[in-house]
Design an enzyme around this catalytic site. Structure first.
Site, short mmCIF file in Angstrom:
data_model
loop_
_atom_site.label_atom_id
_atom_site.label_comp_id
_atom_site.label_asym_id
_atom_site.label_seq_id
_atom_site.Cartn_x
_atom_site.Cartn_y
_atom_site.Cartn_z
N ARG A 35 10.07 -1.37 2.68
CA ARG A 35 9.83 -0.35 1.67
C ARG A 35 10.16 -0.94 0.30
O ARG A 35 11.30 -1.31 0.03
CB ARG A 35 10.74 0.85 1.98
CG ARG A 35 10.39 2.10 1.26
CD ARG A 35 11.26 3.29 1.72
NE ARG A 35 11.02 3.61 3.11
CZ ARG A 35 11.98 3.56 4.07
NH1 ARG A 35 13.21 3.22 3.76
NH2 ARG A 35 11.68 3.86 5.30
N HIS B 33 0.83 -1.19 0.00
CA HIS B 33 0.00 0.00 0.00
C HIS B 33 0.87 1.25 0.00
O HIS B 33 2.05 1.20 0.32
CB HIS B 33 -0.93 0.01 1.21
CG HIS B 33 -0.22 0.03 2.53
ND1 HIS B 33 0.36 -1.09 3.07
CD2 HIS B 33 0.02 1.04 3.39
CE1 HIS B 33 0.92 -0.78 4.23
NE2 HIS B 33 0.74 0.52 4.44
#
Length: 164
Positions: free
Chosen positions: A38, A18
């Site tokens: 990440r 997301h």
């Protein structure tokens, strides 16, 4: 892509890829894991000016590749009390998040089972717990340790209260 408006609540399960779009202010509540991978970072840099580290391999090890279509409506119904309206926004096995709309005063009970995290969404209030007292405004955040105590909130405000 999920179009959001102020007040929307979206539960994002662990392992779901997301991103938060530009111009969106969020109150992110998550299980304390110290683990965020990440996969992409829009060219952002750290405090030293270096590109922030990506975690492609680790992220791919835990990603859930099933499509996820979040329900933006939230969870629960409004419960009306004398000086507040409360609504459970989210509940899972790791935490519960409740929104309080306080119009005068409210007492939030804390017990031995969990801390309470309080984030002021809007308005102004006074937060008092035992001998400590704080003037609070939108954006302020308070952590109340577990234990038998009462948190007194006085004023007109909206709060998000989280516990495990």
């Amino acid at each position: 892509k999920v179009m959001v408006k102020p007040g929307d609540v979206i539960f994002v399960p662990a392992g779901t890829i997301h991103a938060i779009g530009g111009g969106i202010l969020i109150c992110e509540i998550q299980q304390n894991s110290n683990c965020t991978y990440r996969l992409y970072d829009y060219g952002r840099r750290d405090k030293n000016g270096d590109l922030r580290e990506l975690h492609i391999d680790k992220g791919m090890d835990v990603v859930n590749i099933e499509p996820y279509f979040p329900d933006v409506k939230g969870f629960g119904k409004n419960i009306i009390y004398e000086h507040s309206v409360q609504r459970i926004l989210c509940r899972c096995k790791y935490f519960q998040v409740t929104k309080y709309n306080i119009s005068n005063c409210e007492i939030i009970q804390v017990d031995d089972s969990s801390f309470k995290s309080i984030v002021v969404l809007s308005g102004n209030c006074k937060i008092r717990c035992r001998q400590e007292e704080f003037e609070a405004k939108a954006g302020d955040s308070y952590f109340i340790t577990a234990g038998k105590k009462r948190v007194h909130v006085e004023g007109n405000c909206q709060l998000v209260v989280t516990n495990i």
